[in-house]
Scaffold this motif. Structure first.
Motif, PDB file in Angstrom:
ATOM      1  N   GLU A  10     -15.443   9.669   4.285  1.00 25.41           N
ATOM      2  CA  GLU A  10     -16.863   9.526   4.658  1.00 25.41           C
ATOM      3  C   GLU A  10     -17.259   8.055   4.704  1.00 25.41           C
ATOM      4  OE1 GLU A  10     -19.382  11.668   1.908  1.00 25.41           O
ATOM      5  OE2 GLU A  10     -18.303  13.529   2.436  1.00 25.41           O
ATOM      6  N   LEU A  11     -16.768   7.275   3.735  1.00 26.27           N
ATOM      7  CA  LEU A  11     -17.130   5.848   3.704  1.00 26.27           C
ATOM      8  C   LEU A  11     -16.542   5.105   4.905  1.00 26.27           C
ATOM      9  CD1 LEU A  11     -17.017   4.849  -0.062  1.00 26.27           C
ATOM     10  CD2 LEU A  11     -18.923   5.631   1.303  1.00 26.27           C
ATOM     11  N   PHE A  65       0.833  -1.221   0.000  1.00 27.56           N
ATOM     12  CA  PHE A  65       0.000   0.000   0.000  1.00 27.56           C
ATOM     13  C   PHE A  65       0.861   1.262   0.000  1.00 27.56           C
ATOM     14  CE2 PHE A  65      -3.530  -2.820   0.855  1.00 27.56           C
ATOM     15  CZ  PHE A  65      -4.549  -2.195   0.168  1.00 27.56           C
ATOM     16  N   SER A  66       2.008   1.198   0.663  1.00 29.48           N
ATOM     17  CA  SER A  66       2.839   2.405   0.628  1.00 29.48           C
ATOM     18  C   SER A  66       3.461   2.565  -0.762  1.00 29.48           C
ATOM     19  CB  SER A  66       3.854   2.437   1.767  1.00 29.48           C
ATOM     20  OG  SER A  66       4.884   1.557   1.492  1.00 29.48           O
ATOM     21  N   ILE A  67       3.698   1.446  -1.449  1.00 30.92           N
ATOM     22  CA  ILE A  67       4.179   1.532  -2.831  1.00 30.92           C
ATOM     23  C   ILE A  67       3.108   2.165  -3.726  1.00 30.92           C
ATOM     24  CG2 ILE A  67       4.702   0.126  -4.868  1.00 30.92           C
ATOM     25  CD1 ILE A  67       6.206  -1.788  -2.872  1.00 30.92           C
ATOM     26  N   LYS A 110     -10.386  -1.451   4.506  1.00 30.05           N
ATOM     27  CA  LYS A 110      -9.845  -0.440   5.410  1.00 30.05           C
ATOM     28  C   LYS A 110      -8.570   0.181   4.833  1.00 30.05           C
ATOM     29  CE  LYS A 110      -9.152   0.274  10.256  1.00 30.05           C
ATOM     30  NZ  LYS A 110      -9.155  -0.359  11.570  1.00 30.05           N
ATOM     31  N   MET A 111      -7.650  -0.685   4.398  1.00 32.31           N
ATOM     32  CA  MET A 111      -6.403  -0.191   3.815  1.00 32.31           C
ATOM     33  C   MET A 111      -6.688   0.580   2.535  1.00 32.31           C
ATOM     34  SD  MET A 111      -3.742  -0.918   5.595  1.00 32.31           S
ATOM     35  CE  MET A 111      -2.227  -1.104   4.697  1.00 32.31           C
ATOM     36  N   ALA A 112      -7.584   0.037   1.714  1.00 35.84           N
ATOM     37  CA  ALA A 112      -7.876   0.689   0.430  1.00 35.84           C
ATOM     38  C   ALA A 112      -8.432   2.090   0.674  1.00 35.84           C
ATOM     39  CB  ALA A 112      -8.874  -0.155  -0.366  1.00 35.84           C
ATOM     40  N   LEU A 113      -9.382   2.194   1.591  1.00 29.96           N
ATOM     41  CA  LEU A 113      -9.990   3.510   1.849  1.00 29.96           C
ATOM     42  C   LEU A 113      -8.970   4.476   2.430  1.00 29.96           C
ATOM     43  CD1 LEU A 113     -13.489   2.447   3.267  1.00 29.96           C
ATOM     44  CD2 LEU A 113     -12.992   3.459   1.032  1.00 29.96           C
ATOM     45  N   SER A 114      -8.023   3.928   3.195  1.00 22.91           N
ATOM     46  CA  SER A 114      -7.060   4.817   3.847  1.00 22.91           C
ATOM     47  C   SER A 114      -6.105   5.489   2.849  1.00 22.91           C
ATOM     48  CB  SER A 114      -6.281   4.068   4.933  1.00 22.91           C
ATOM     49  OG  SER A 114      -5.347   3.222   4.314  1.00 22.91           O
ATOM     50  N   ILE A 115      -5.948   4.909   1.657  1.00 20.99           N
ATOM     51  CA  ILE A 115      -5.060   5.578   0.682  1.00 20.99           C
ATOM     52  C   ILE A 115      -5.835   6.195  -0.487  1.00 20.99           C
ATOM     53  CG2 ILE A 115      -3.051   4.107   1.222  1.00 20.99           C
ATOM     54  CD1 ILE A 115      -3.525   2.829  -1.606  1.00 20.99           C
TER      55      ILE A 115
END
Ligand code: ATP
Length: 232
Positions: A218-219, A172-174, A193-198
């Motif tokens: 918001e999601l 995810f950081s990549i 969760k990870m997807a929304l965070s980036i």
């Protein structure tokens, strides 16, 4: 940059996607989340020409992709990192990267050096057979191979699949870094969760339709999303 209007896709008599519309703007990371079988992979495969649509429109910088072959679509600088990675296990890391560069042979070495700068672990293993890389390294190779085409946008299917939590963080950081360098990303993920965070925005799919969409922050706070996809 990418505009999908009223897309319909089926497998034989089964309608997998019904009337999906979505947009990805230049410079964004947008995620598409949803349960297994919702149709997320089908949407990416249809955008990149691997699956034909029954109806609707797919516009990439104004060009309709619907009647185009995948080999033509990649030349428009739209790359696809497929689910399950699909690297060539019997080829070395370097040879896999070369396969991604078919659009522009003359810049091959320079592009490969850039990929190796980003993924030092691949550089150390440049002559290793791809099939012997770890899951995380194979995922990096799949992303590296897509970068060899110098894309302006990447479609990424489940990059975190099968990876340990530490590698999930790394991948995810990549993705974030790739985006920071100017590449637009449409990300399909089970790990909501990870997807929304980036992401800046996201679409939630259920059985072939988009049911919720909006700003990623918001999601993350939306009760329906929290219950169904964030386990909260
Ligand atoms: P997952 O997260 O499990 O990968 P997904 O949201 O990506 O799921 P798709 O793989 O796009 O979902 O599948 C959408 C629907 O289309 C499912 O009902 C699936 O069974 C069906 N489907 C996908 N590929 C095929 C195929 N080649 N032939 C027939 N049906 C298919």
């Amino acid at each position: 940059m990418l505009k999908v209007n009223n897309l319909a896709v089926s497998y034989g008599a089964i309608k997998a996607i019904h009337g999906v519309s979505l947009e990805v703007h230049d410079g964004e990371v947008v995620s598409l989340i949803g349960a297994n079988g919702a149709g997320k992979t089908t949407i990416l495969r249809t955008i990149s020409g691997l699956k034909k649509a029954d109806d609707g429109e797919i516009l990439f910088n104004g060009t309709d992709l619907r009647k185009m072959e995948p080999s033509k679509i990649i030349t428009l600088k739209l790359a696809h990192v497929p689910e399950g990675r699909h690297i060539f296990p019997q080829m070395t890391v370097e040879e896999n990267l070369e396969m991604g560069a078919f659009t522009d042979k003359k810049d091959l070495e320079e592009n490969m050096e850039e990929v190796f700068e980003r993924f030092s672990r691949l550089k150390e293993r440049r002559r290793q057979l791809a099939g012997t890389l770890s899951g995380g390294e194979q995922q990096m190779l799949a992303v590296g191979r897509a970068l060899m085409a110098k894309p302006s946008m990447i479609l990424m299917d489940e990059p975190s699949m099968g990876l340990s939590p530490l590698l999930v963080k790394e991948i995810f950081s990549i993705i974030k870094e790739v985006n920071r360098k100017g590449i637009t990303v449409l990300l399909v993920e089970q790990n909501a969760k990870m997807a929304l965070s980036i992401s800046s925005r996201a679409y939630v799919m259920e059985t072939g339709k988009i049911t919720i969409s909006g700003d990623a922050g918001e999601l993350l706070r939306d009760d329906r999303v929290r219950k169904a996809y964030l386990g909260q």
